[in-house]
Design a protein around this motif. Sequence first.
Motif, PDB file in Angstrom:
ATOM      1  N   PHE A 173       0.820  -1.205   0.000  1.00 51.86           N
ATOM      2  CA  PHE A 173       0.000   0.000   0.000  1.00 51.86           C
ATOM      3  C   PHE A 173       0.857   1.261   0.000  1.00 51.86           C
ATOM      4  O   PHE A 173       0.584   2.213  -0.731  1.00 51.86           O
ATOM      5  N   HIS A 210      -7.211  -7.658   9.715  1.00 51.78           N
ATOM      6  CA  HIS A 210      -7.821  -6.397   9.301  1.00 51.78           C
ATOM      7  C   HIS A 210      -7.039  -5.263   9.947  1.00 51.78           C
ATOM      8  O   HIS A 210      -6.859  -5.230  11.159  1.00 51.78           O
ATOM      9  N   ARG A 251      -5.828   0.971   6.715  1.00 55.52           N
ATOM     10  CA  ARG A 251      -5.688   0.763   5.281  1.00 55.52           C
ATOM     11  C   ARG A 251      -6.849   1.422   4.526  1.00 55.52           C
ATOM     12  O   ARG A 251      -7.975   1.512   5.044  1.00 55.52           O
ATOM     13  N   PRO A 252      -6.624   1.843   3.287  1.00 57.15           N
ATOM     14  CA  PRO A 252      -7.689   2.520   2.524  1.00 57.15           C
ATOM     15  C   PRO A 252      -8.890   1.633   2.217  1.00 57.15           C
ATOM     16  O   PRO A 252      -9.966   2.149   1.935  1.00 57.15           O
ATOM     17  N   ASP A 253      -8.720   0.308   2.274  1.00 53.84           N
ATOM     18  CA  ASP A 253      -9.835  -0.598   1.992  1.00 53.84           C
ATOM     19  C   ASP A 253     -10.446  -1.187   3.260  1.00 53.84           C
ATOM     20  O   ASP A 253     -11.220  -2.149   3.195  1.00 53.84           O
ATOM     21  N   ALA A 254     -10.124  -0.605   4.422  1.00 50.84           N
ATOM     22  CA  ALA A 254     -10.567  -1.183   5.697  1.00 50.84           C
ATOM     23  C   ALA A 254     -12.084  -1.316   5.788  1.00 50.84           C
ATOM     24  O   ALA A 254     -12.601  -2.288   6.363  1.00 50.84           O
ATOM     25  N   GLU A 288     -14.148  -2.083   3.543  1.00 44.29           N
ATOM     26  CA  GLU A 288     -14.696  -3.099   2.648  1.00 44.29           C
ATOM     27  C   GLU A 288     -14.807  -4.471   3.307  1.00 44.29           C
ATOM     28  O   GLU A 288     -15.453  -5.368   2.769  1.00 44.29           O
ATOM     29  N   THR A 325     -13.104 -11.346  -2.002  1.00 48.81           N
ATOM     30  CA  THR A 325     -13.169 -10.244  -2.964  1.00 48.81           C
ATOM     31  C   THR A 325     -12.191  -9.144  -2.595  1.00 48.81           C
ATOM     32  O   THR A 325     -11.475  -8.609  -3.460  1.00 48.81           O
ATOM     33  N   VAL A 326     -12.133  -8.794  -1.303  1.00 54.30           N
ATOM     34  CA  VAL A 326     -11.209  -7.749  -0.850  1.00 54.30           C
ATOM     35  C   VAL A 326      -9.761  -8.184  -1.066  1.00 54.30           C
ATOM     36  O   VAL A 326      -8.924  -7.405  -1.541  1.00 54.30           O
ATOM     37  N   LYS A 337      -8.657  -7.974  -4.607  1.00 48.70           N
ATOM     38  CA  LYS A 337      -8.358  -6.592  -4.990  1.00 48.70           C
ATOM     39  C   LYS A 337      -6.953  -6.202  -4.549  1.00 48.70           C
ATOM     40  O   LYS A 337      -6.241  -5.485  -5.259  1.00 48.70           O
ATOM     41  N   ARG A 338      -6.556  -6.680  -3.362  1.00 43.95           N
ATOM     42  CA  ARG A 338      -5.200  -6.381  -2.888  1.00 43.95           C
ATOM     43  C   ARG A 338      -4.159  -7.017  -3.806  1.00 43.95           C
ATOM     44  O   ARG A 338      -3.140  -6.405  -4.127  1.00 43.95           O
ATOM     45  N   MET A 393      -3.876  -5.061  -6.875  1.00 42.70           N
ATOM     46  CA  MET A 393      -3.078  -3.863  -6.632  1.00 42.70           C
ATOM     47  C   MET A 393      -1.593  -4.177  -6.784  1.00 42.70           C
ATOM     48  O   MET A 393      -0.848  -3.429  -7.424  1.00 42.70           O
TER      49      MET A 393
END
Length: 283
Positions: free
Chosen positions: A71, A99, A103-106, A108, A138-139, A142-143, A146
């Motif tokens: 990240f 978790h 993080r920017p996706d926390a 989700e 799914t999350v 996405k990571r 990235m």
Amino acid sequence: MRDPKRLVLILFAALVGWLGLAPPASARELPKPVSCPGCWKPALNTSWQWQLFTVPTEPFLDVAMYDIDGFNASAATVQRLHATKKDRKVVCYISAGSHENWRPDAAEFPSAVLGKQLDDWEGERWLDIRAFNGPLGTVLKKRMDMCKSKGFDAIEFDNVDGYGNDTGFPLKADDQLAFNTWLANEAHARGLSAGLKNDVPQLKQLQPYFDWALNEECWEQKECTSAQAGYGYDKYVAAGKAVFNVEYNLATSAFCAKSNAQNFNSLKKKYDLDAYRVPCRGV
């Protein structure tokens, strides 16, 4: 007359599917390893730097591999690391089993998969890894996307040994095997090398899926070799898979000679994993 036991099983299966929980690995065969002919397979002797809490800046160390936070690092940083040394590889660190609320996706992550806080890590909670077939997966996909989009060569998946900790969920060893093999296969599906972080009790089962291994404190914990742990990292070296090791508390005189004899790539680091490093092999 309907069989009440069968009805209960049907309802349970429906609930499992709705939550995205995977059935225990013991209830099915583990998936076949996804082959990745083009994935990076580090040489047994690979110089490296592990720097997570700060972003590396130029001039970079003359090492063959950098393992950095996926990240915090930009695609430009990854590109410069590649450009400034021929054949240098860059590893994308992500937490797969916890978790992190910064993080920017926390947001989700479904609240249902958030467990107990990790010891000594404020703002970080264990995940119910059984849910990787649902929104959690799914999350995490996405990571991994990235990591791919930023130009990384490999992924280091952290916190993949929750079954041995007090997570707040009844995780079993089979649950961890199912999750970890899924992670490795998803990385390979993206053309990314997969590194196994710790999880010493499952080294043998996971060895076919991962391209290399990274361990913390196996010399201090006396679990580096098969003589110590039943199935140790020496087996990975024997299979041609590089082993990266870090010790925090031991003096280099207490582990470097042993690491070099085992053909491990060992460093002494501080817990905050900044730029400080003392390599056992001199580079």
